[in-house]
Design a protein around this motif. Structure first.
Motif, PDB file in Angstrom:
ATOM      1  N   PHE A   1       0.968  -0.847   0.198  1.00  0.00           N
ATOM      2  CA  PHE A   1       0.231  -0.142   0.386  1.00  0.00           C
ATOM      3  C   PHE A   1       1.052   1.282  -0.017  1.00  0.00           C
ATOM      4  CE2 PHE A   1      -1.905   3.395   2.876  1.00  0.00           C
ATOM      5  CZ  PHE A   1      -2.846   3.289   2.136  1.00  0.00           C
ATOM      6  N   LEU A   2       1.838   1.194   0.694  1.00  0.00           N
ATOM      7  CA  LEU A   2       2.803   1.948   1.010  1.00  0.00           C
ATOM      8  C   LEU A   2       3.483   2.823  -0.382  1.00  0.00           C
ATOM      9  CD1 LEU A   2       4.504   2.045   4.803  1.00  0.00           C
ATOM     10  CD2 LEU A   2       3.040   3.933   4.098  1.00  0.00           C
ATOM     11  N   LYS A   3       3.880   1.731  -0.994  1.00  0.00           N
ATOM     12  CA  LYS A   3       4.424   1.270  -2.727  1.00  0.00           C
ATOM     13  C   LYS A   3       3.842   2.112  -3.324  1.00  0.00           C
ATOM     14  CE  LYS A   3       7.525  -2.231  -1.649  1.00  0.00           C
ATOM     15  NZ  LYS A   3       8.099  -3.442  -2.441  1.00  0.00           N
ATOM     16  N   LEU A   4       2.194   2.067  -3.167  1.00  0.00           N
ATOM     17  CA  LEU A   4       2.256   2.366  -4.435  1.00  0.00           C
ATOM     18  C   LEU A   4       1.225   3.301  -4.201  1.00  0.00           C
ATOM     19  CD1 LEU A   4      -0.690  -1.286  -4.718  1.00  0.00           C
ATOM     20  CD2 LEU A   4       0.549  -0.357  -6.372  1.00  0.00           C
ATOM     21  N   GLU A   5       0.709   3.983  -3.114  1.00  0.00           N
ATOM     22  CA  GLU A   5       0.948   5.606  -2.824  1.00  0.00           C
ATOM     23  C   GLU A   5       1.858   6.544  -2.379  1.00  0.00           C
ATOM     24  OE1 GLU A   5      -2.424   7.219   0.975  1.00  0.00           O
ATOM     25  OE2 GLU A   5      -0.019   6.866   1.659  1.00  0.00           O
ATOM     26  N   ASP A   6       2.708   6.400  -2.147  1.00  0.00           N
ATOM     27  CA  ASP A   6       4.594   6.575  -2.576  1.00  0.00           C
ATOM     28  C   ASP A   6       4.679   7.381  -4.561  1.00  0.00           C
ATOM     29  OD1 ASP A   6       5.039   7.386  -0.355  1.00  0.00           O
ATOM     30  OD2 ASP A   6       6.106   5.202  -0.156  1.00  0.00           O
ATOM     31  N   ALA A   7       4.072   6.215  -4.721  1.00  0.00           N
ATOM     32  CA  ALA A   7       3.933   6.358  -6.293  1.00  0.00           C
ATOM     33  C   ALA A   7       3.201   7.079  -7.004  1.00  0.00           C
ATOM     34  CB  ALA A   7       4.099   4.647  -7.022  1.00  0.00           C
ATOM     35  N   GLY A   8       2.590   6.989  -5.669  1.00  0.00           N
ATOM     36  CA  GLY A   8       0.359   8.264  -7.206  1.00  0.00           C
ATOM     37  C   GLY A   8       0.399   7.146  -7.310  1.00  0.00           C
ATOM     38  N   ASP A   9       0.172   5.904  -6.992  1.00  0.00           N
ATOM     39  CA  ASP A   9      -0.397   5.612  -8.321  1.00  0.00           C
ATOM     40  C   ASP A   9      -1.994   4.368  -8.082  1.00  0.00           C
ATOM     41  OD1 ASP A   9      -1.612   2.969  -9.761  1.00  0.00           O
ATOM     42  OD2 ASP A   9       0.234   1.781  -9.566  1.00  0.00           O
ATOM     43  N   PHE A  10      -2.708   5.698  -7.538  1.00  0.00           N
ATOM     44  CA  PHE A  10      -4.328   5.476  -6.899  1.00  0.00           C
ATOM     45  C   PHE A  10      -5.190   6.345  -7.164  1.00  0.00           C
ATOM     46  CE2 PHE A  10      -1.624   8.051  -4.085  1.00  0.00           C
ATOM     47  CZ  PHE A  10      -2.427   8.865  -3.480  1.00  0.00           C
ATOM     48  N   ASP A  11      -6.149   6.472  -7.118  1.00  0.00           N
ATOM     49  CA  ASP A  11      -7.216   7.681  -6.901  1.00  0.00           C
ATOM     50  C   ASP A  11      -7.134   8.291  -6.137  1.00  0.00           C
ATOM     51  OD1 ASP A  11      -6.971   7.613 -10.293  1.00  0.00           O
ATOM     52  OD2 ASP A  11      -8.499   5.661  -9.888  1.00  0.00           O
ATOM     53  N   ILE A  12      -8.133   7.416  -5.063  1.00  0.00           N
ATOM     54  CA  ILE A  12      -8.397   7.371  -4.195  1.00  0.00           C
ATOM     55  C   ILE A  12      -7.975   7.056  -2.746  1.00  0.00           C
ATOM     56  CG2 ILE A  12     -10.058   8.132  -1.987  1.00  0.00           C
ATOM     57  CD1 ILE A  12     -12.679   8.329  -4.773  1.00  0.00           C
ATOM     58  N   SER A  13      -6.814   7.548  -1.655  1.00  0.00           N
ATOM     59  CA  SER A  13      -6.305   6.301  -0.531  1.00  0.00           C
ATOM     60  C   SER A  13      -6.617   6.437   0.539  1.00  0.00           C
ATOM     61  CB  SER A  13      -4.845   6.190  -0.998  1.00  0.00           C
ATOM     62  OG  SER A  13      -4.549   7.687   0.004  1.00  0.00           O
ATOM     63  N   THR A  14      -7.035   5.656   1.170  1.00  0.00           N
ATOM     64  CA  THR A  14      -7.082   6.353   2.944  1.00  0.00           C
ATOM     65  C   THR A  14      -5.776   6.749   4.112  1.00  0.00           C
ATOM     66  OG1 THR A  14      -6.518   3.709   3.042  1.00  0.00           O
ATOM     67  CG2 THR A  14      -8.645   3.940   3.175  1.00  0.00           C
ATOM     68  N   GLY A  15      -5.813   8.229   4.192  1.00  0.00           N
ATOM     69  CA  GLY A  15      -4.506   8.402   5.125  1.00  0.00           C
ATOM     70  C   GLY A  15      -4.589   8.926   6.646  1.00  0.00           C
ATOM     71  N   GLY A  16      -4.368   8.667   6.943  1.00  0.00           N
ATOM     72  CA  GLY A  16      -3.924   8.594   8.277  1.00  0.00           C
ATOM     73  C   GLY A  16      -2.277   9.490   9.110  1.00  0.00           C
ATOM     74  N   TRP A  17      -2.901   9.942   9.869  1.00  0.00           N
ATOM     75  CA  TRP A  17      -1.468  10.867  10.255  1.00  0.00           C
ATOM     76  C   TRP A  17      -2.218  11.141  11.921  1.00  0.00           C
ATOM     77  CZ3 TRP A  17       2.509  11.180   7.643  1.00  0.00           C
ATOM     78  CH2 TRP A  17       3.744  11.752   8.657  1.00  0.00           C
ATOM     79  N   GLY A  18      -0.905  10.987  12.754  1.00  0.00           N
ATOM     80  CA  GLY A  18      -0.596  10.893  13.991  1.00  0.00           C
ATOM     81  C   GLY A  18       0.313  12.437  14.429  1.00  0.00           C
ATOM     82  N   PRO A  19       0.450  12.758  15.932  1.00  0.00           N
ATOM     83  CA  PRO A  19       1.460  14.140  15.266  1.00  0.00           C
ATOM     84  C   PRO A  19       3.016  13.529  15.764  1.00  0.00           C
ATOM     85  CG  PRO A  19       0.115  13.791  17.521  1.00  0.00           C
ATOM     86  CD  PRO A  19      -0.562  12.882  16.044  1.00  0.00           C
ATOM     87  N   ASP A  20       3.391  13.990  15.027  1.00  0.00           N
ATOM     88  CA  ASP A  20       5.383  13.515  15.484  1.00  0.00           C
ATOM     89  C   ASP A  20       5.509  14.512  16.425  1.00  0.00           C
ATOM     90  OD1 ASP A  20       5.657  11.830  13.498  1.00  0.00           O
ATOM     91  OD2 ASP A  20       5.651  13.561  11.800  1.00  0.00           O
ATOM     92  N   TYR A  21       5.147  15.561  16.986  1.00  0.00           N
ATOM     93  CA  TYR A  21       5.816  16.408  17.362  1.00  0.00           C
ATOM     94  C   TYR A  21       4.553  17.825  18.453  1.00  0.00           C
ATOM     95  CZ  TYR A  21       6.563  19.273  12.887  1.00  0.00           C
ATOM     96  OH  TYR A  21       6.322  19.925  11.911  1.00  0.00           O
ATOM     97  N   PRO A  22       4.616  18.405  19.377  1.00  0.00           N
ATOM     98  CA  PRO A  22       3.464  18.823  19.794  1.00  0.00           C
ATOM     99  C   PRO A  22       3.450  20.336  19.400  1.00  0.00           C
ATOM    100  CG  PRO A  22       5.110  18.592  21.577  1.00  0.00           C
ATOM    101  CD  PRO A  22       5.402  17.840  20.200  1.00  0.00           C
ATOM    102  N   ASP A  23       2.583  20.294  17.523  1.00  0.00           N
ATOM    103  CA  ASP A  23       2.650  21.610  17.182  1.00  0.00           C
ATOM    104  C   ASP A  23       1.849  21.394  15.634  1.00  0.00           C
ATOM    105  OD1 ASP A  23       3.410  24.360  17.208  1.00  0.00           O
ATOM    106  OD2 ASP A  23       3.623  23.716  15.399  1.00  0.00           O
ATOM    107  N   PRO A  24       0.881  21.976  15.836  1.00  0.00           N
ATOM    108  CA  PRO A  24      -0.238  21.610  14.232  1.00  0.00           C
ATOM    109  C   PRO A  24       0.702  22.123  13.037  1.00  0.00           C
ATOM    110  CG  PRO A  24      -1.567  24.115  15.805  1.00  0.00           C
ATOM    111  CD  PRO A  24       0.492  23.743  16.084  1.00  0.00           C
ATOM    112  N   MET A  25       1.716  22.555  13.137  1.00  0.00           N
ATOM    113  CA  MET A  25       3.060  22.122  12.015  1.00  0.00           C
ATOM    114  C   MET A  25       2.891  20.737  11.787  1.00  0.00           C
ATOM    115  SD  MET A  25       3.610  24.363   9.084  1.00  0.00           S
ATOM    116  CE  MET A  25       4.189  25.799  10.019  1.00  0.00           C
ATOM    117  N   THR A  26       3.005  20.220  12.670  1.00  0.00           N
ATOM    118  CA  THR A  26       3.514  18.467  12.395  1.00  0.00           C
ATOM    119  C   THR A  26       2.147  17.798  11.335  1.00  0.00           C
ATOM    120  OG1 THR A  26       3.814  16.221  13.389  1.00  0.00           O
ATOM    121  CG2 THR A  26       2.123  17.712  14.462  1.00  0.00           C
ATOM    122  N   PHE A  27       1.000  18.021  10.984  1.00  0.00           N
ATOM    123  CA  PHE A  27      -0.147  18.351  10.636  1.00  0.00           C
ATOM    124  C   PHE A  27       0.210  19.382   8.828  1.00  0.00           C
ATOM    125  CE2 PHE A  27      -1.193  16.734  14.252  1.00  0.00           C
ATOM    126  CZ  PHE A  27      -2.198  15.534  14.637  1.00  0.00           C
TER     127      PHE A  27
END
Length: 564
Positions: free
Chosen positions: A446-472
């Motif tokens: 899944f990560l390989k296909l998404e990294d390559a842009g080989d999709f139309d819609i994909s499921t994304g998820g993101w948790g913060p790497d540090y305590p600031d809005p910029m991480t998003f």
């Protein structure tokens, strides 16, 4: 239009959910410190914890990992200058003491001393050069890390310039504001002060790597349990790809005397029913529940819920798909999605519907208000299915067609598959002429296909790497490593860039809020779906299992099995 099968099912289950909620009591909400406290059980209990993960580890190279599974594993076996404690505050790791600070020509120089007893698992010393080696590797264009921008985020001198093509310093890693003064002295120069600097240094991209060993292993480095060295509380004793991995206590760890666990087993389990069965039969000590099991466990003392600052959304590949490049088509998808049905029925785990990207209850601004207060209900809060149909028809007309086909890329876990089917029903039942084909893939593929842009819609998820809005927000800069969908906005890029440099916190906060508005309302670049809640069952004999609100999911360093 006729009601879809999902609509009818959701209507019935919502009624049943209300009834069941009225009949039963709720579980406790322990927040991040599930099963904490020392307890009064038998301290002589066997110190083995059994866990599971829903995916294989894609990478254990600290410069190359991009996912939560990898980062969580790394947090147990590696350590940087700092690590997060039970309160999500940075506490000293391999740094012997807080750094000395010196101002030079408008820059700040931090001088860190590496602990004398900080060792790799083969007994060799952790050195300042091990940090420089890993950091240069992360920034080198030939081995560049997807998280290379973290050095600029931390304010480290030339961190941004080195990874910016066209800049005179591009690729010149030796110009990074970091150097090994001697074996135990690391000097770091920052161009601007970042309030969460120490928190950033707990992240995996800032970990050291054993230079001599890594160079000896070459391309095999970190591919197997025995092709890497460890400087954290645990080591990998086994790594059976696709099946699971085991940790054992690291006797060379400088703080080994506070590590209670002797062993941790982790199985790869992709469906909730299996993980619950393993929990009930005593084969795993902690499990995350989906909607099918919440009512069964919610009255138990071992049940708790957590609202995480983790966001889920749909990437819309407007760079590769003509239809998704149309703003009206994107708006139709945004408005057609029933988030309440998703969180109240399919998830039923404390998750909340989201029409925003920076999570609520995550960070507060200089005025003490939550970031979400400026758009508390998200974007397009007063619009729904009628406006979705109107936008869809306008989009189709502009495209000169009456039908569109999209491929929906997702992972092959049970929950991801269910959510993908739900999205397909939502969109196809409300938007005439739309056909969606679901493409389920194992996590690594899944990560390989998404990294390559080989999709139309994909499921994304993101948790913060540090305590600031910029991480998003930094994710969707033009050509950013996590953009992955061809989105590009000069206005958005400028706001994010300016916010990174702004020292006035009030102005910086306004810039970030405006950037989110551009992303969500002006450009409708993504379709946010929910902010994740977790419904958890954990055996009461598991003490001091500390959950983190950013960076790695949890720390096992202080876990203790007591009273089993």
């Amino acid at each position: 239009m006729k009601k879809s099968r999902w609509t009818l099912v959701l209507s019935l289950v919502l009624v049943l959910s209300v009834f069941l909620s009225a009949c039963g009591g709720g579980g406790s909400n322990n927040g991040g410190n599930n099963g904490g406290g020392e307890g009064n059980g038998d301290s002589a209990s066997e110190q083995i914890m059994n866990l599971y993960a829903t995916a294989e580890i894609p990478s254990m190279d600290t410069t190359q990992a991009t996912d939560a599974t990898s980062f969580n594993a790394m947090n147990q076996v590696f350590e940087g200058l700092y690590r997060l404690d039970e309160n999500n505050e940075p506490t000293l790791g391999v740094a012997a003491e807080e750094p000395k600070e010196e101002e030079k020509d408008g820059e700040t120089v931090y001088t860190f001393t590496i602990r004398d007893d900080a060792k790799w698992s083969d007994g060799s010393a952790v050195t300042a050069e091990d940090f420089i080696y890993a950091w240069h590797k992360a920034l080198n264009p030939e081995t560049i890390s997807p998280y290379a921008s973290m050095f600029g985020t931390a304010g480290i001198k030339n961190g941004n310039a080195i990874i910016t093509e066209g800049d005179p310093l591009y690729g010149k890693v030796e110009e990074l504001g970091a150097k090994a003064v001697d074996e135990k002295t690391l000097e770091v120069t920052v161009e601007n002060q970042v309030p969460y600097f120490k928190s950033l240094l707990t992240f995996a991209t800032f970990y050291p790597q054993p230079k001599a060993f890594a160079e000896e292993q070459g391309e095999e480095f970190a591919l197997e349990a025995d092709t890497m060295l460890y400087n954290g509380p645990f080591v990998f004793s086994e790594w059976n790809h696709g099946e699971g991995w085991n940790y054992k206590k690291n006797p060379e760890y400088w703080d080994a005397e506070v590590v209670n666990l002797e062993e941790i087993t982790v199985k790869v389990v992709k469906d909730t029913a299996t993980s619950v069965n393993l929990y009930e039969t005593g084969k795993v000590d902690r499990a995350t529940l989906d909607a099918d099991f919440v009512d069964q466990f919610k009255d138990g003392e071992d049940f708790s819920t957590i609202l995480e600052p983790t966001m889920f959304f749909l990437r819309l590949n407007q760079g590769e798909n003509e239809a998704l490049a149309n703003k009206d088509i994107r708006k139709a998808l945004f408005l057609a999605y029933d988030r309440e049905g998703l969180v109240n029925v399919l998830l039923n785990n404390g998750s909340v519907a989201a029409k925003y990207f920076v999570p609520k209850d995550f960070v507060k601004g200089p005025d003490g208000a939550d970031f979400r207060e400026f758009a508390k209900d998200g974007f397009f809060a007063d619009q729904g299915e009628a406006e979705a149909k109107e936008a869809w028809e306008a989009g189709l007309e502009a495209l000169g067609t009456d039908s569109v086909d999209f491929e929906f890329l997702t992972t092959d876990t049970e929950l991801s598959s269910t959510i993908a089917e739900y999205a397909k029903e939502q969109f196809e039942s409300k938007l005439d002429g739309l056909t969606i084909t679901i493409n389920k893939q194992p996590w690594k593929q899944f990560l390989k296909l998404e990294d390559a842009g080989d999709f139309d819609i994909s499921t994304g998820g993101w948790g913060p790497d540090y305590p600031d809005p910029m991480t998003f927000l930094y994710m969707f800069e033009t050509d950013g490593a996590y953009n992955r969908m061809g989105y590009s906005s000069e206005k958005y890029d400028q706001l994010v860039s300016d916010a990174k440099k702004e020292t006035d916190e009030a102005k910086r906060w306004e810039m970030m809020q405006e950037a989110e508005k551009v992303l969500m309302e002006e450009d409708i670049a993504i379709v946010p779906t929910y902010q994740r809640g977790l419904a958890i069952i954990q055996q009461p004999y598991v003490k001091n299992y500390y959950v983190h609100t950013f960076g790695a999911d949890a720390s096992y360093k202080w876990v203790k099995i007591e009273g089993k």
